[in-house]
Design a protein around this motif. Structure first.
Motif, PDB file in Angstrom:
ATOM      1  N   ARG A  87       0.968  -1.078   0.028  1.00  0.00           N
ATOM      2  CA  ARG A  87       0.005  -0.108   0.150  1.00  0.00           C
ATOM      3  C   ARG A  87       0.703   1.334  -0.125  1.00  0.00           C
ATOM      4  O   ARG A  87       0.501   2.479   0.703  1.00  0.00           O
ATOM      5  N   THR A  88       1.999   1.258  -0.540  1.00  0.00           N
ATOM      6  CA  THR A  88       2.830   2.449  -0.719  1.00  0.00           C
ATOM      7  C   THR A  88       2.420   3.245  -2.143  1.00  0.00           C
ATOM      8  O   THR A  88       3.192   4.034  -2.261  1.00  0.00           O
ATOM      9  N   GLU A  89       1.932   2.476  -2.966  1.00  0.00           N
ATOM     10  CA  GLU A  89       1.586   3.258  -4.259  1.00  0.00           C
ATOM     11  C   GLU A  89       0.148   3.069  -4.428  1.00  0.00           C
ATOM     12  O   GLU A  89      -0.631   2.244  -4.200  1.00  0.00           O
ATOM     13  N   ARG A  90      -0.322   4.501  -4.652  1.00  0.00           N
ATOM     14  CA  ARG A  90      -1.619   4.460  -5.185  1.00  0.00           C
ATOM     15  C   ARG A  90      -1.844   4.286  -6.621  1.00  0.00           C
ATOM     16  O   ARG A  90      -1.460   4.606  -7.739  1.00  0.00           O
ATOM     17  N   PRO A  91      -2.765   3.176  -6.822  1.00  0.00           N
ATOM     18  CA  PRO A  91      -3.177   2.804  -8.595  1.00  0.00           C
ATOM     19  C   PRO A  91      -3.633   4.040  -9.026  1.00  0.00           C
ATOM     20  O   PRO A  91      -4.842   4.585  -8.694  1.00  0.00           O
ATOM     21  N   ASN A  92      -3.229   4.172 -10.421  1.00  0.00           N
ATOM     22  CA  ASN A  92      -3.896   5.163 -11.342  1.00  0.00           C
ATOM     23  C   ASN A  92      -4.768   4.358 -12.419  1.00  0.00           C
ATOM     24  O   ASN A  92      -4.867   3.298 -12.259  1.00  0.00           O
ATOM     25  N   ALA A  93      -5.583   5.251 -13.263  1.00  0.00           N
ATOM     26  CA  ALA A  93      -6.401   4.680 -14.168  1.00  0.00           C
ATOM     27  C   ALA A  93      -5.680   3.776 -14.968  1.00  0.00           C
ATOM     28  O   ALA A  93      -6.190   2.708 -15.403  1.00  0.00           O
ATOM     29  N   LEU A  94      -4.336   3.983 -15.314  1.00  0.00           N
ATOM     30  CA  LEU A  94      -3.800   3.147 -16.499  1.00  0.00           C
ATOM     31  C   LEU A  94      -3.336   1.786 -15.817  1.00  0.00           C
ATOM     32  O   LEU A  94      -3.503   0.672 -16.503  1.00  0.00           O
ATOM     33  N   MET A  95      -3.052   1.697 -14.396  1.00  0.00           N
ATOM     34  CA  MET A  95      -2.634   0.543 -13.931  1.00  0.00           C
ATOM     35  C   MET A  95      -3.883  -0.355 -13.436  1.00  0.00           C
ATOM     36  O   MET A  95      -3.835  -1.464 -13.905  1.00  0.00           O
ATOM     37  N   LEU A  96      -4.885   0.330 -13.241  1.00  0.00           N
ATOM     38  CA  LEU A  96      -6.142  -0.439 -13.002  1.00  0.00           C
ATOM     39  C   LEU A  96      -6.817  -1.054 -14.367  1.00  0.00           C
ATOM     40  O   LEU A  96      -7.100  -2.258 -14.691  1.00  0.00           O
ATOM     41  N   ALA A  97      -6.530  -0.433 -15.405  1.00  0.00           N
ATOM     42  CA  ALA A  97      -6.819  -0.789 -16.720  1.00  0.00           C
ATOM     43  C   ALA A  97      -5.827  -1.905 -17.136  1.00  0.00           C
ATOM     44  O   ALA A  97      -6.392  -2.979 -17.752  1.00  0.00           O
ATOM     45  N   GLY A  98      -4.690  -1.758 -16.679  1.00  0.00           N
ATOM     46  CA  GLY A  98      -3.748  -2.825 -17.024  1.00  0.00           C
ATOM     47  C   GLY A  98      -4.008  -4.217 -16.388  1.00  0.00           C
ATOM     48  O   GLY A  98      -3.871  -5.101 -17.060  1.00  0.00           O
ATOM     49  N   VAL A  99      -4.480  -4.146 -15.048  1.00  0.00           N
ATOM     50  CA  VAL A  99      -4.924  -5.211 -14.523  1.00  0.00           C
ATOM     51  C   VAL A  99      -6.164  -6.085 -15.343  1.00  0.00           C
ATOM     52  O   VAL A  99      -6.341  -7.215 -15.379  1.00  0.00           O
ATOM     53  N   VAL A 100      -7.195  -4.908 -15.527  1.00  0.00           N
ATOM     54  CA  VAL A 100      -8.419  -5.596 -16.023  1.00  0.00           C
ATOM     55  C   VAL A 100      -8.080  -6.494 -17.299  1.00  0.00           C
ATOM     56  O   VAL A 100      -8.468  -7.285 -17.737  1.00  0.00           O
ATOM     57  N   THR A 101      -7.068  -5.490 -18.198  1.00  0.00           N
ATOM     58  CA  THR A 101      -6.415  -6.100 -19.430  1.00  0.00           C
ATOM     59  C   THR A 101      -5.919  -7.429 -19.264  1.00  0.00           C
ATOM     60  O   THR A 101      -6.111  -8.371 -20.030  1.00  0.00           O
ATOM     61  N   GLY A 102      -4.930  -7.685 -18.247  1.00  0.00           N
ATOM     62  CA  GLY A 102      -4.256  -9.038 -17.966  1.00  0.00           C
ATOM     63  C   GLY A 102      -5.204  -9.846 -17.580  1.00  0.00           C
ATOM     64  O   GLY A 102      -5.062 -11.072 -18.287  1.00  0.00           O
ATOM     65  N   PHE A 103      -6.176  -9.578 -16.765  1.00  0.00           N
ATOM     66  CA  PHE A 103      -7.248 -11.015 -16.434  1.00  0.00           C
ATOM     67  C   PHE A 103      -7.920 -11.389 -17.738  1.00  0.00           C
ATOM     68  O   PHE A 103      -8.508 -12.507 -17.672  1.00  0.00           O
ATOM     69  N   ALA A 104      -8.440 -10.198 -18.459  1.00  0.00           N
ATOM     70  CA  ALA A 104      -8.954 -10.419 -19.664  1.00  0.00           C
ATOM     71  C   ALA A 104      -8.396 -11.604 -20.953  1.00  0.00           C
ATOM     72  O   ALA A 104      -8.787 -12.400 -21.253  1.00  0.00           O
ATOM     73  N   GLY A 105      -6.900 -11.375 -20.788  1.00  0.00           N
ATOM     74  CA  GLY A 105      -5.937 -12.263 -21.480  1.00  0.00           C
ATOM     75  C   GLY A 105      -6.048 -13.738 -20.860  1.00  0.00           C
ATOM     76  O   GLY A 105      -6.284 -14.695 -21.721  1.00  0.00           O
ATOM     77  N   ILE A 106      -5.917 -13.657 -19.686  1.00  0.00           N
ATOM     78  CA  ILE A 106      -6.164 -14.867 -18.979  1.00  0.00           C
ATOM     79  C   ILE A 106      -7.286 -15.942 -19.260  1.00  0.00           C
ATOM     80  O   ILE A 106      -7.486 -16.956 -19.356  1.00  0.00           O
ATOM     81  N   VAL A 107      -8.460 -15.021 -18.912  1.00  0.00           N
ATOM     82  CA  VAL A 107      -9.845 -15.477 -19.397  1.00  0.00           C
ATOM     83  C   VAL A 107      -9.854 -16.249 -20.706  1.00  0.00           C
ATOM     84  O   VAL A 107     -10.479 -17.292 -20.974  1.00  0.00           O
ATOM     85  N   LEU A 108      -9.441 -15.412 -21.638  1.00  0.00           N
ATOM     86  CA  LEU A 108      -9.225 -16.019 -23.062  1.00  0.00           C
ATOM     87  C   LEU A 108      -8.324 -17.309 -23.055  1.00  0.00           C
ATOM     88  O   LEU A 108      -8.814 -18.386 -24.104  1.00  0.00           O
ATOM     89  N   ILE A 109      -7.286 -17.457 -22.545  1.00  0.00           N
ATOM     90  CA  ILE A 109      -6.647 -18.607 -22.328  1.00  0.00           C
ATOM     91  C   ILE A 109      -7.465 -19.767 -21.612  1.00  0.00           C
ATOM     92  O   ILE A 109      -7.588 -20.677 -22.151  1.00  0.00           O
ATOM     93  N   ALA A 110      -7.961 -19.555 -20.634  1.00  0.00           N
ATOM     94  CA  ALA A 110      -8.553 -20.511 -19.744  1.00  0.00           C
ATOM     95  C   ALA A 110     -10.093 -21.037 -20.358  1.00  0.00           C
ATOM     96  O   ALA A 110     -10.201 -22.103 -20.055  1.00  0.00           O
ATOM     97  N   ARG A 111     -10.693 -20.120 -21.326  1.00  0.00           N
ATOM     98  CA  ARG A 111     -11.789 -20.328 -22.006  1.00  0.00           C
ATOM     99  C   ARG A 111     -12.768 -21.286 -20.939  1.00  0.00           C
ATOM    100  O   ARG A 111     -13.326 -22.288 -21.113  1.00  0.00           O
ATOM    101  N   PRO A 112     -13.162 -20.402 -20.024  1.00  0.00           N
ATOM    102  CA  PRO A 112     -14.370 -21.176 -18.959  1.00  0.00           C
ATOM    103  C   PRO A 112     -15.380 -21.605 -19.877  1.00  0.00           C
ATOM    104  O   PRO A 112     -16.340 -22.400 -19.316  1.00  0.00           O
ATOM    105  N   TRP A 113     -15.795 -21.064 -21.000  1.00  0.00           N
ATOM    106  CA  TRP A 113     -17.065 -21.386 -21.536  1.00  0.00           C
ATOM    107  C   TRP A 113     -16.837 -22.805 -22.228  1.00  0.00           C
ATOM    108  O   TRP A 113     -18.087 -23.401 -22.698  1.00  0.00           O
TER     109      TRP A 113
END
Length: 298
Positions: A114-140
């Motif tokens: 908790r020494t860094e405050r996330p900015n919008a770009l970092m949060l977008a990076g987290v969401v984008t990364g998990f989207a890539g993981i979901v595409l690989i895992a293919r839960p559908w």
């Protein structure tokens, strides 16, 4: 400057080729045995260079509990989970998932330190990364899907534990200004002792029946992919800094996917889209963290 670029490319190649070596070996020996051999052959060059540079000192023993935590989590368990995941997945897919380390490092830093405050770009990076993981895992595709979800979970366990280990180092070891080579040598050496005590070595000599797999584990995965990769990474840290050095993670997933494709693995549009998202996530997280650092210095 040319030597720096060469080291940068070599690091990406060494890391990216690790997955095909593990895939070959997994057909002959267990993931735990792969991990034991990897750490053994990776420890050798580290020990030699550390001894020649005189970076190991008796007073460092007082940090032994922290070294042991890093050895168990960031080396023994991390390499085991990577080997277990790669045994269940195409090597290229495993390589793309392995490239998500920066995603979990950022999450661990934000949630624990908790020494860094996330900015919008970092949060977008987290969401984008998990989207890539979901595409690989293919839960559908869970019923008869082509991707082993257990393999995906093993890979995510590996990358998340490594992300937490960076936080652990920053909190408990970085304040002591230990040489990175000393930390890597202690960490790998203790992990080797733990693995020797816990690993069932029955049938481990089966790998000698395939010289490609044996050379891949000993030379490619151990000496180059672990020992030499550590040394190159610390060289880049010294010359370029942490942010630039970690840019080798851009190369790693691409190398792993290309090698997997050359070995006959299927690379479709979903895989290409996933790697684009993972790479975009890495870029957004790095740029976002640089912006956050600049803002805190003002």
């Amino acid at each position: 400057m040319r030597s720096i670029y060469l080291a940068f490319v070599l690091l990406g190649l060494f890391w990216g080729s690790n997955f095909i070596y593990m895939k070959w070996a997994s057909e002959l020996i267990t993931p735990a045995q792969i991990t034991l051999l990897r750490v053994f052959f990776g420890f050798l060059p580290l020990a030699v260079v550390a001894w020649r540079n005189g970076v190991i000192h008796r007073e460092q023993i007082r940090h032994l509990p922290h070294f042991l935590v890093m050895a168990v989590l960031a080396t023994a368990f991390y390499y085991f989970a990577i080997a277990e995941g790669t045994a269940r997945l195409p090597s290229g897919i495993a390589g793309v998932l392995g490239g998500s380390i920066s995603l979990f490092t950022t999450l661990a830093t934000l949630l624990v330190l908790r020494t860094e405050r996330p900015n919008a770009l970092m949060l977008a990076g987290v969401v984008t990364g998990f989207a890539g993981i979901v595409l690989i895992a293919r839960p559908w595709e869970r019923s008869g899907g082509s991707i082993d979800i257990d393999g995906v979970l093993w890979m995510l366990a590996a990358t998340s534990i490594l992300g937490l280990s960076y936080v652990y180092v920053r909190r408990f070891l970085s304040p002591h200004n230990l040489p990175p080579l000393a930390l890597a040598t202690w960490q790998t050496g203790l992990a080797l002792l733990v693995l020797l005590a816990l690993t069932d070595r029955t049938g481990i000599t089966a790998i000698l029946g395939d010289w490609h797999a044996a050379a891949g584990v000993a030379v490619g995965l151990g000496i180059l992919g672990t020992g030499m990769a550590f040394l190159i990474y610390y060289y880049l840290l010294q010359e370029l800094g942490a942010v630039a050095a970690s840019g080798a993670t851009y190369i790693t997933p691409n190398v792993a996917l290309l090698i997997g494709w050359a070995a006959g693995e299927t690379v479709g549009m979903l895989e290409i889209a996933a790697i684009i998202l993972v790479l975009a996530s890495i870029a957004m997280l790095q740029i976002g963290r640089q912006r956050a650092l600049r803002e805190t210095r003002r």
